[in-house]
Design an enzyme around this catalytic site. Structure first.
Site, PDB file in Angstrom:
ATOM      1  N   HIS A   1      42.168  47.141  45.649  1.00 44.29           N
ATOM      2  CA  HIS A   1      43.173  46.929  46.589  1.00 44.29           C
ATOM      3  C   HIS A   1      44.450  46.299  46.532  1.00 44.29           C
ATOM      4  CE1 HIS A   1      44.500  47.276  51.244  1.00 44.29           C
ATOM      5  NE2 HIS A   1      45.025  46.155  50.878  1.00 44.29           N
ATOM      6  N   GLU A   2      44.130  45.108  45.873  1.00 45.54           N
ATOM      7  CA  GLU A   2      45.325  44.133  45.518  1.00 45.54           C
ATOM      8  C   GLU A   2      45.881  44.466  44.120  1.00 45.54           C
ATOM      9  OE1 GLU A   2      46.431  42.050  47.365  1.00 45.54           O
ATOM     10  OE2 GLU A   2      44.831  42.520  49.127  1.00 45.54           O
TER      11      GLU A   2
ATOM     12  N   HIS B   1      48.391  46.851  45.185  1.00 45.63           N
ATOM     13  CA  HIS B   1      49.535  46.200  45.729  1.00 45.63           C
ATOM     14  C   HIS B   1      50.711  45.831  44.596  1.00 45.63           C
ATOM     15  CE1 HIS B   1      48.904  46.596  49.882  1.00 45.63           C
ATOM     16  NE2 HIS B   1      47.927  46.051  49.947  1.00 45.63           N
TER      17      HIS B   1
END
Length: 420
Positions: A146-147, A150
């Site tokens: 997920h990160e 980003h």
């Protein structure tokens, strides 16, 4: 529930960490060195929370952000569309869950509780304690992916990444990226949405990849990996119909119920349903091995009209019925040691199916109460498990203790039949 020893160990570990952190920070001798060590390694401590942040992955994020800019532009635009759609879908899902929760609070219907659109995963409540390690590993992996999304999306939009880190809150792991807020506020709303949606977009891709890997696992592991070979026993509840020395054990592979082959869990359920509604299966046994019922006492009728010919104190015998050679319409009854008689014998429905045997054989059928069945559960190389009872009780043996259990050499007696 979560095991109490695990909770005690977790609480003790956090108390020890917090106590050591407090003592070192309050020590005039070690305070400066300790705080310098924490800052140099990006470690931060708080009650039940530990965090580590580093810049060592910034170069990796930058490399990923420079791979084929046109493809990455289309990739993150796809994430933008997916993120907006997922946001709208999540609102609908949350509203539906709220409606179901309110309906559950205002009704006494127990079925409403099992119809929730969303279910909160609570370790030890609706998640077995044995799967906690897999759960936390999956959380950490999904958080890192997920990160990563980003970070790469931010660098593509010219937003600086200050660092990447992981944390543990009590037992729950997670990850984060630290973005330069000033840069983030300067880019356009569309660019901001690309950055914000990149995380959930990468989680969705991770789910799709995991599902694809799961379904393709037999292909990847072929020929070492095979499917359709039986139903694997993963848990046996103590006191259930499958428990005991002649029952099932974890790791057993069930390959058949009587003459119904079992290739998987669906076959297991289907065979039990079939046996529950079909007439009782018979067995081809040598005619010379039959003992008339008078050897154990006169046959008698049960309350439901079925016949029994074994003593109420019998632990290993079962009453069987068969056709007399001189009359097709009359039945004879014999009380026989069940495991010895049915082990290795062929299933049958009539005497004609036993005519191919070398010795003169007849088809004997267990004389049981209505809806009660005698079932051989084949799990080679072990001896078959012998079950007497209502077939659905065997299917749900792990969910509730049933009055009908398997029949074994160490069986005990109840008023209606033989159980273990």
């Amino acid at each position: 529930m979560i095991p109490v020893p695990l909770l005690v160990c977790v609480m003790a570990a956090w108390c020890a960490v917090y106590l050591a952190d407090t003592l070192l920070k309050s020590s005039p001798t070690h305070r400066i060195n300790y705080e310098s060590w924490l800052a140099s390694r990006g470690v931060a401590l708080a009650p039940f929370h530990i965090r580590w942040q580093t810049t060592m992955f910034n170069r990796l994020f930058g490399y990923c952000a420079r791979i084929n800019p046109r493809v990455l532009h289309l990739w993150f635009n796809g994430g933008l569309v997916f993120g907006i759609g997922a946001m709208l879908g999540s609102v609908v899902l949350l509203v539906k869950t709220l409606q179901q929760t309110l309906a559950q609070m205002t009704t006494d219907n127990p079925r409403i509780g099992g119809q929730q659109a969303l279910q909160v995963v609570v370790p030890g409540v609706n998640l077995p304690s044995s799967q906690l390690a897999y759960f936390f590993i999956a959380l950490l992996l999904s958080g890192v992916i997920h990160e990563l999304g980003h970070a790469v999306a931010a660098l593509r939009e010219q937003v600086r990444v200050n660092g990447f880190g992981v944390f543990v809150f009590v037992l729950y792991p997670g990850a984060f990226v630290d973005l330069f807020t000033t840069h983030l506020n300067l880019v356009s709303p569309t660019q901001q949405l690309r950055i914000f949606c990149a995380g959930v977009w990468h989680n969705f891709i991770l789910c799709v990849a995991a599902l694809a890997f799961l379904f393709l696992l037999p292909v990847f592991l072929f020929p070492v990996y095979t499917t359709g070979g039986g139903a694997l026993v993963t848990e046996v509840v103590q006191g259930s119909a499958a428990d005991g020395p002649r029952g099932l054990a974890v790791g057993d592979i069930i390959r058949g119920l009587e003459d119904c082959p079992v290739g998987g869990v669906e076959d297991w359920t289907g065979c039990l349903s079939h046996l529950a509604h079909a007439p009782q299966t018979g067995y081809c046994v040598p005619a010379a091995s039959l003992q008339p019922s008078w050897a154990h006492g006169r046959a008698f009728k049960r309350l439901d009209g079925t016949m029994d010919c074994c003593s109420n104190n019998s632990l290993t015998d079962l009453c069987f019925s068969y056709s007399k050679p001189e009359g097709r319409n009359s039945r004879e009854f014999a009380c026989m040691p069940v495991r010895r008689m049915v082990t290795g014998t062929r299933a049958c429905r009539s005497d004609a199916e036993c005519s191919s045997s070398a010795a003169a054989s007849v088809c004997v059928t267990p004389s049981l109460e209505n809806q009660t069945r005698f079932i051989r559960v084949a799990h080679p190389p072990g001896a078959p498990m012998l079950f007497v009872g209502y077939p659905p009780h065997l299917q749900y043996a792990g969910l509730r203790r049933s009055a009908c259990c398997k029949l074994s050499d160490e069986a005990c007696h109840q008023s209606y039949g033989l159980v273990s």
